[in-house]
Write an enzyme that holds these catalytic residues in place. Structure first.
Site, PDB file in Angstrom:
ATOM      1  N   CYS A   1      56.505  69.590 111.781  1.00  0.00           N
ATOM      2  CA  CYS A   1      55.260  69.607 111.015  1.00  0.00           C
ATOM      3  C   CYS A   1      54.633  70.996 110.969  1.00  0.00           C
ATOM      4  O   CYS A   1      55.206  71.903 110.388  1.00  0.00           O
ATOM      5  CB  CYS A   1      54.291  68.555 111.549  1.00  0.00           C
ATOM      6  SG  CYS A   1      52.973  68.158 110.345  1.00  0.00           S
TER       7      CYS A   1
ATOM      8  N   LYS B   1      44.982  64.971 101.572  1.00  0.00           N
ATOM      9  CA  LYS B   1      45.876  64.846 102.711  1.00  0.00           C
ATOM     10  C   LYS B   1      47.120  64.053 102.341  1.00  0.00           C
ATOM     11  O   LYS B   1      47.041  63.006 101.699  1.00  0.00           O
ATOM     12  CB  LYS B   1      45.150  64.150 103.878  1.00  0.00           C
ATOM     13  CG  LYS B   1      46.005  64.036 105.135  1.00  0.00           C
ATOM     14  CD  LYS B   1      45.257  63.349 106.267  1.00  0.00           C
ATOM     15  CE  LYS B   1      46.120  63.282 107.528  1.00  0.00           C
ATOM     16  NZ  LYS B   1      45.410  62.623 108.653  1.00  0.00           N
TER      17      LYS B   1
ATOM     18  N   SER C   1      51.862  63.463 107.832  1.00  0.00           N
ATOM     19  CA  SER C   1      50.430  63.499 108.104  1.00  0.00           C
ATOM     20  C   SER C   1      50.007  64.960 108.128  1.00  0.00           C
ATOM     21  O   SER C   1      50.055  65.619 109.159  1.00  0.00           O
ATOM     22  CB  SER C   1      50.115  62.822 109.440  1.00  0.00           C
ATOM     23  OG  SER C   1      48.730  62.894 109.729  1.00  0.00           O
TER      24      SER C   1
ATOM     25  N   HIS D   1      57.051  63.746 110.422  1.00  0.00           N
ATOM     26  CA  HIS D   1      56.990  63.248 111.801  1.00  0.00           C
ATOM     27  C   HIS D   1      57.933  62.067 112.008  1.00  0.00           C
ATOM     28  O   HIS D   1      57.487  60.930 112.230  1.00  0.00           O
ATOM     29  CB  HIS D   1      55.562  62.820 112.137  1.00  0.00           C
ATOM     30  CG  HIS D   1      54.614  63.950 112.360  1.00  0.00           C
ATOM     31  ND1 HIS D   1      54.604  64.696 113.519  1.00  0.00           N
ATOM     32  CD2 HIS D   1      53.655  64.474 111.558  1.00  0.00           C
ATOM     33  CE1 HIS D   1      53.655  65.621 113.440  1.00  0.00           C
ATOM     34  NE2 HIS D   1      53.067  65.503 112.267  1.00  0.00           N
TER      35      HIS D   1
ATOM     36  N   GLU E   1      59.395  61.432 114.554  1.00  0.00           N
ATOM     37  CA  GLU E   1      59.221  60.978 115.938  1.00  0.00           C
ATOM     38  C   GLU E   1      58.069  59.989 116.090  1.00  0.00           C
ATOM     39  O   GLU E   1      57.926  59.351 117.152  1.00  0.00           O
ATOM     40  CB  GLU E   1      58.992  62.178 116.866  1.00  0.00           C
ATOM     41  CG  GLU E   1      57.574  62.732 116.917  1.00  0.00           C
ATOM     42  CD  GLU E   1      57.200  63.591 115.711  1.00  0.00           C
ATOM     43  OE1 GLU E   1      56.059  64.099 115.673  1.00  0.00           O
ATOM     44  OE2 GLU E   1      58.044  63.760 114.806  1.00  0.00           O
TER      45      GLU E   1
ATOM     46  N   ARG F   1      40.976  56.030 113.566  1.00  0.00           N
ATOM     47  CA  ARG F   1      40.186  57.057 114.270  1.00  0.00           C
ATOM     48  C   ARG F   1      39.240  57.750 113.307  1.00  0.00           C
ATOM     49  O   ARG F   1      38.048  57.927 113.604  1.00  0.00           O
ATOM     50  CB  ARG F   1      41.140  58.067 114.916  1.00  0.00           C
ATOM     51  CG  ARG F   1      40.451  59.267 115.590  1.00  0.00           C
ATOM     52  CD  ARG F   1      41.420  60.421 115.735  1.00  0.00           C
ATOM     53  NE  ARG F   1      41.850  60.918 114.429  1.00  0.00           N
ATOM     54  CZ  ARG F   1      42.953  61.648 114.241  1.00  0.00           C
ATOM     55  NH1 ARG F   1      43.747  61.946 115.253  1.00  0.00           N
ATOM     56  NH2 ARG F   1      43.259  62.080 113.023  1.00  0.00           N
TER      57      ARG F   1
END
Length: 302
Positions: A142, A163, A192, A235, A237, A249
């Site tokens: 990333c 985003k 992200s 990502h 992972e 969040r």
């Protein structure tokens, strides 16, 4: 073969429940085998979560792997205890005299800053320069992928209109390259981020190979032709719930985040998302460890 980690590392309990083959340091020293030594520069705020995600993928390999975690000395982490860092992490000053078979540099929530504005940029640049002669291959994830493109190849990033968050479809440009060997022609992976890089700029650089992109030609997997650098802009992972946790969040902070694309069932944040990228995550890490680390690193560093 297993991955060797300290007995007290919090990730150990989670990985044992998942039946990941683990070994502690005491047992590893009794085996007559040369493990692969991987140093992980963990720049993520939730370090324990990232440890688990990366060790899960490194542990699913026929190779014995020993992981060393590194944190930056020039940045004080506020989301992980100092006792955890003191017990399980080192700084660059502690390891700069050593050589490693592989290195992983994680993402970081600093992409809206220019690289030079990041408080640990000079330290990270020193580590990336040191890795040229002390590490066989480096996997950048990333923001670290963008940092590597900028530091090594002079390729900058740009702010996206909104985003990029969700599980995107990717295509493979050249399936004969070992890094993507076994990949489906189309596959999914989470993203992200707020910034991107130009596919045309990467393709125009004869030092780089663009191996995979989104359907909108957003670069995803990039390999340097000397095979020293692997850059992954997303990502793979991530756990199934990571994007959901980020979304909720931000909602709890009073923000108005976009619902991650192609992620929640029925596009409903109340429903549990599924992990639909796990097999390609394991395949990428296995290919990297095998073809770019194990088969290229010397048995004994001089």
């Amino acid at each position: 073969m297993p991955i060797t980690i300290p007995k007290q590392l919090p990730a150990r309990h989670i990985l044992e429940q998942e039946n990941i083959f683990l070994m502690d340091t005491d047992r590893a020293t009794t085996q007559d085998i040369r493990p692969l030594n991987i140093v992980i520069v963990n720049l993520m705020p939730e370090k324990e979560r990232t440890e688990t995600q990366l060790l899960r993928l490194l542990g699913n390999s026929p190779l014995q792997v020993t992981a060393t975690f590194l944190h930056t000395a020039t940045h004080e982490s506020k989301t992980v205890s100092q006792s955890h860092l003191h017990q399980f992490y080192q700084t660059f000053a502690n390891i700069k005299h050593k050589r490693f078979d592989g290195m992983i540099i994680t993402g970081a929530p600093v992409e809206m800053l220019s690289f030079e504005e990041v408080d640990y940029w000079e330290e990270l640049a020193t580590i990336m320069e040191w890795a040229k002669t002390n590490v066989t291959s480096v996997l950048h994830i990333c923001w670290a992928a963008q940092a590597a493109l900028y530091y090594h190849y002079g390729i900058g990033k740009f702010e996206l209109p909104a985003k990029c968050t969700g599980v995107l479809t990717h295509t493979v440009a050249n399936s004969t390259v070992e890094l993507v060997r076994g990949f489906d022609e189309e596959f999914l992976a989470p993203h992200s981020r707020y910034t991107g890089t130009s596919g045309d700029t990467i393709r125009a650089d004869d030092r780089l190979l663009l191996l995979s992109s989104t359907k909108d030609d957003d670069p995803f997997i990039i390999l340097s032709r000397d095979e020293k650098h692997v850059m992954v802009t997303g990502h793979l992972e991530y756990d199934h719930s990571t994007l959901a946790d980020e979304y909720h969040r931000d909602r709890n902070k009073g923000l108005d985040p976009s619902i991650p694309t192609n992620y929640f069932p029925n596009n409903d944040p109340k429903e549990k998302p599924l992990n639909r990228w796990r097999s390609h995550a394991h395949l990428l890490f296995s290919n990297w460890l095998n073809y770019y680390v194990y088969q290229e690193t010397p048995y004994q560093w001089e």
